[in-house]
Design a protein around this motif. Structure first.
Motif, PDB file in Angstrom:
ATOM      1  N   TYR A  59       1.295 -11.878 -10.336  1.00  0.00           N
ATOM      2  CA  TYR A  59       1.792 -11.649  -9.172  1.00  0.00           C
ATOM      3  C   TYR A  59       3.157 -10.599  -9.383  1.00  0.00           C
ATOM      4  N   ARG A  60       3.928 -11.445 -10.080  1.00  0.00           N
ATOM      5  CA  ARG A  60       5.276 -10.924 -10.381  1.00  0.00           C
ATOM      6  C   ARG A  60       5.337  -9.751 -11.371  1.00  0.00           C
ATOM      7  N   ALA A 110       1.962  -6.874  -1.116  1.00  0.00           N
ATOM      8  CA  ALA A 110       2.491  -7.052   0.202  1.00  0.00           C
ATOM      9  C   ALA A 110       1.996  -8.124   0.876  1.00  0.00           C
ATOM     10  N   HIS A 111       0.597  -8.310   0.611  1.00  0.00           N
ATOM     11  CA  HIS A 111      -0.213  -9.185   1.512  1.00  0.00           C
ATOM     12  C   HIS A 111      -1.004 -10.141   0.445  1.00  0.00           C
ATOM     13  N   PRO A 112      -0.230 -10.921  -0.306  1.00  0.00           N
ATOM     14  CA  PRO A 112      -0.951 -11.876  -1.351  1.00  0.00           C
ATOM     15  C   PRO A 112      -1.812 -12.897  -0.941  1.00  0.00           C
ATOM     16  N   ASP A 113      -2.683 -13.517  -1.667  1.00  0.00           N
ATOM     17  CA  ASP A 113      -3.343 -14.468  -1.485  1.00  0.00           C
ATOM     18  C   ASP A 113      -2.644 -15.638  -0.867  1.00  0.00           C
ATOM     19  N   PRO A 114      -2.987 -16.137   0.550  1.00  0.00           N
ATOM     20  CA  PRO A 114      -2.227 -17.219   1.043  1.00  0.00           C
ATOM     21  C   PRO A 114      -2.127 -18.266   0.115  1.00  0.00           C
ATOM     22  N   ALA A 115      -3.288 -18.628  -0.730  1.00  0.00           N
ATOM     23  CA  ALA A 115      -3.103 -19.745  -1.706  1.00  0.00           C
ATOM     24  C   ALA A 115      -1.952 -19.857  -2.539  1.00  0.00           C
ATOM     25  N   ALA A 116      -1.620 -18.499  -2.885  1.00  0.00           N
ATOM     26  CA  ALA A 116      -0.284 -18.458  -3.676  1.00  0.00           C
ATOM     27  C   ALA A 116       0.991 -18.831  -2.895  1.00  0.00           C
ATOM     28  N   ASP A 117       1.191 -20.210  -2.438  1.00  0.00           N
ATOM     29  CA  ASP A 117       2.056 -20.489  -1.466  1.00  0.00           C
ATOM     30  C   ASP A 117       3.562 -20.734  -1.921  1.00  0.00           C
ATOM     31  N   GLY A 123       6.700 -12.068  -0.147  1.00  0.00           N
ATOM     32  CA  GLY A 123       5.580 -12.087  -1.249  1.00  0.00           C
ATOM     33  C   GLY A 123       6.303 -11.301  -2.607  1.00  0.00           C
ATOM     34  N   PRO A 124       5.395 -10.664  -3.537  1.00  0.00           N
ATOM     35  CA  PRO A 124       6.133 -10.318  -4.776  1.00  0.00           C
ATOM     36  C   PRO A 124       6.934  -8.971  -4.566  1.00  0.00           C
ATOM     37  N   LEU A 125       6.955  -8.366  -3.441  1.00  0.00           N
ATOM     38  CA  LEU A 125       7.493  -6.876  -3.135  1.00  0.00           C
ATOM     39  C   LEU A 125       8.963  -7.527  -2.901  1.00  0.00           C
ATOM     40  N   ALA A 126       9.270  -8.611  -2.498  1.00  0.00           N
ATOM     41  CA  ALA A 126      10.715  -9.099  -1.980  1.00  0.00           C
ATOM     42  C   ALA A 126      11.618  -8.480  -2.820  1.00  0.00           C
ATOM     43  N   PRO A 127      12.024  -8.658  -3.986  1.00  0.00           N
ATOM     44  CA  PRO A 127      13.083  -8.318  -4.989  1.00  0.00           C
ATOM     45  C   PRO A 127      13.032  -6.647  -5.091  1.00  0.00           C
ATOM     46  N   THR A 128      11.935  -5.952  -4.886  1.00  0.00           N
ATOM     47  CA  THR A 128      11.918  -4.407  -4.850  1.00  0.00           C
ATOM     48  C   THR A 128      12.685  -3.920  -3.510  1.00  0.00           C
ATOM     49  N   LEU A 129      12.074  -4.739  -2.244  1.00  0.00           N
ATOM     50  CA  LEU A 129      12.610  -4.156  -1.057  1.00  0.00           C
ATOM     51  C   LEU A 129      13.899  -4.450  -1.125  1.00  0.00           C
ATOM     52  N   ARG A 130      14.533  -5.590  -1.574  1.00  0.00           N
ATOM     53  CA  ARG A 130      16.037  -5.955  -1.727  1.00  0.00           C
ATOM     54  C   ARG A 130      16.820  -4.708  -2.702  1.00  0.00           C
ATOM     55  N   ALA A 131      16.067  -4.494  -3.584  1.00  0.00           N
ATOM     56  CA  ALA A 131      16.900  -3.267  -4.457  1.00  0.00           C
ATOM     57  C   ALA A 131      16.819  -1.931  -3.615  1.00  0.00           C
ATOM     58  N   ILE A 132      15.575  -1.647  -2.961  1.00  0.00           N
ATOM     59  CA  ILE A 132      15.539  -0.493  -2.047  1.00  0.00           C
ATOM     60  C   ILE A 132      16.675  -0.471  -1.252  1.00  0.00           C
ATOM     61  N   ALA A 133      16.750  -1.638  -0.391  1.00  0.00           N
ATOM     62  CA  ALA A 133      17.787  -1.533   0.736  1.00  0.00           C
ATOM     63  C   ALA A 133      19.192  -1.340   0.154  1.00  0.00           C
ATOM     64  N   ALA A 134      19.275  -2.054  -1.174  1.00  0.00           N
ATOM     65  CA  ALA A 134      21.007  -1.882  -1.913  1.00  0.00           C
ATOM     66  C   ALA A 134      21.198  -0.357  -2.162  1.00  0.00           C
ATOM     67  N   GLU A 135      19.992   0.196  -2.542  1.00  0.00           N
ATOM     68  CA  GLU A 135      20.152   1.688  -3.147  1.00  0.00           C
ATOM     69  C   GLU A 135      20.301   2.630  -1.888  1.00  0.00           C
ATOM     70  N   LEU A 136      19.706   2.472  -0.440  1.00  0.00           N
ATOM     71  CA  LEU A 136      20.113   3.149   0.560  1.00  0.00           C
ATOM     72  C   LEU A 136      21.480   2.910   1.042  1.00  0.00           C
ATOM     73  N   SER A 137      21.588   1.427   0.984  1.00  0.00           N
ATOM     74  CA  SER A 137      23.115   1.129   1.545  1.00  0.00           C
ATOM     75  C   SER A 137      24.092   1.820   0.772  1.00  0.00           C
ATOM     76  N   GLN A 159      19.156  -2.226   5.099  1.00  0.00           N
ATOM     77  CA  GLN A 159      18.223  -3.280   5.327  1.00  0.00           C
ATOM     78  C   GLN A 159      17.243  -2.840   6.505  1.00  0.00           C
ATOM     79  N   ALA A 160      17.751  -2.339   7.559  1.00  0.00           N
ATOM     80  CA  ALA A 160      17.122  -2.134   8.799  1.00  0.00           C
ATOM     81  C   ALA A 160      16.287  -1.123   8.473  1.00  0.00           C
ATOM     82  N   ILE A 161      16.505   0.357   7.809  1.00  0.00           N
ATOM     83  CA  ILE A 161      15.578   1.076   7.351  1.00  0.00           C
ATOM     84  C   ILE A 161      14.633   0.725   6.496  1.00  0.00           C
ATOM     85  N   THR A 162      14.830  -0.104   5.420  1.00  0.00           N
ATOM     86  CA  THR A 162      13.970  -0.661   4.570  1.00  0.00           C
ATOM     87  C   THR A 162      13.106  -1.355   5.335  1.00  0.00           C
ATOM     88  N   GLY A 163      13.027  -2.316   6.146  1.00  0.00           N
ATOM     89  CA  GLY A 163      12.369  -3.183   7.203  1.00  0.00           C
ATOM     90  C   GLY A 163      11.523  -2.202   8.020  1.00  0.00           C
TER      91      GLY A 163
END
Length: 208
Positions: A59-60, A110-117, A123-137, A159-163
């Motif tokens: 995933y990563r 965005a919606h990975p296998d729930p078994a990958a707990d 999910g795997p997009l978390a670091p990307t979303l944080r980076a996008i939020a930082a760029e927007l900020s 953060q709000a726009i990204t979410g």
């Protein structure tokens, strides 16, 4: 599970396995299994685990591959010589265009296998979303005067726009209620009312 040190040959083989994983994910989305990916690559599942450790590692690796390109495009959209409204539309269109062009990859990440707990809730997009939020900020802080707490407010808005774009993009991709161009306009209209007010009246962040 630890992996052996990387070598040029191992890097090349890993890239080939990621290509195979990419093909399966583009066909099957979140249902893509390690068995299917191993079969696509013409190897056994233990060899796949040897390269990626486990399904979370795969995933990563896929998230890193796709997010690097997306982040580059987001940065280009933010840096484009456009007026504020056009820049807002450009950034939203860049993100929606990315998920529209590879919907199954997006769903897989965005919606990975729930078994990958062991993955984070985002999910795997978390670091990307944080980076996008930082760029927007950073872009908001540089382009709009928000008063004494400008950096903090810009971070909150990023953060709000990204979410918002993530959630609404997810809804749009699944339902396809109207073309991407209209979705871009809809989200830009929502954002632009507040951003334009701040741009026209610097420091007015509390509705004065």
């Amino acid at each position: 599970m630890s992996r052996p040190p990387e070598t040029p040959e191992r890097d090349e083989r890993r890239a080939e396995l990621l290509d195979a994983a990419d093909r399966v994910v583009r066909r099957e989305g979140p249902r893509a299994s390690m068995n299917a990916i191993a079969a696509e690559a013409g190897i056994t599942k233990p060899i796949l685990y040897r390269h990626f450790g486990d399904k979370n590692g795969l995933y990563r690796a896929l998230a890193d591959r796709h997010s690097a390109t997306l982040l580059d495009h987001i940065r280009e959209a933010l840096a484009a010589p456009l007026d504020r409204r056009e820049r807002v539309e450009n950034v939203i269109d860049t993100y929606l265009g990315a998920i529209e062009s590879a919907p199954q990859v997006y769903r897989f990440l965005a919606h990975p296998d729930p078994a990958a707990d062991s993955l984070s809730p985002a999910g795997p997009l978390a670091p990307t979303l944080r980076a996008i939020a930082a760029e927007l900020s950073h872009a908001i802080a540089a382009q709009v005067d928000l008063g004494p707490e400008s950096n903090l407010l810009a971070e909150a808005w990023g953060q709000a726009i990204t979410g918002m774009v993530l959630a609404s993009g997810d809804w749009w991709l699944e339902n396809q209620p109207f073309p991407r161009e209209r979705m871009v306009q809809t989200l830009a209209d929502l954002l632009w009312g507040r951003l334009a007010a701040a741009a026209d009246n610097p420091g007015a962040t509390n509705g004065e």
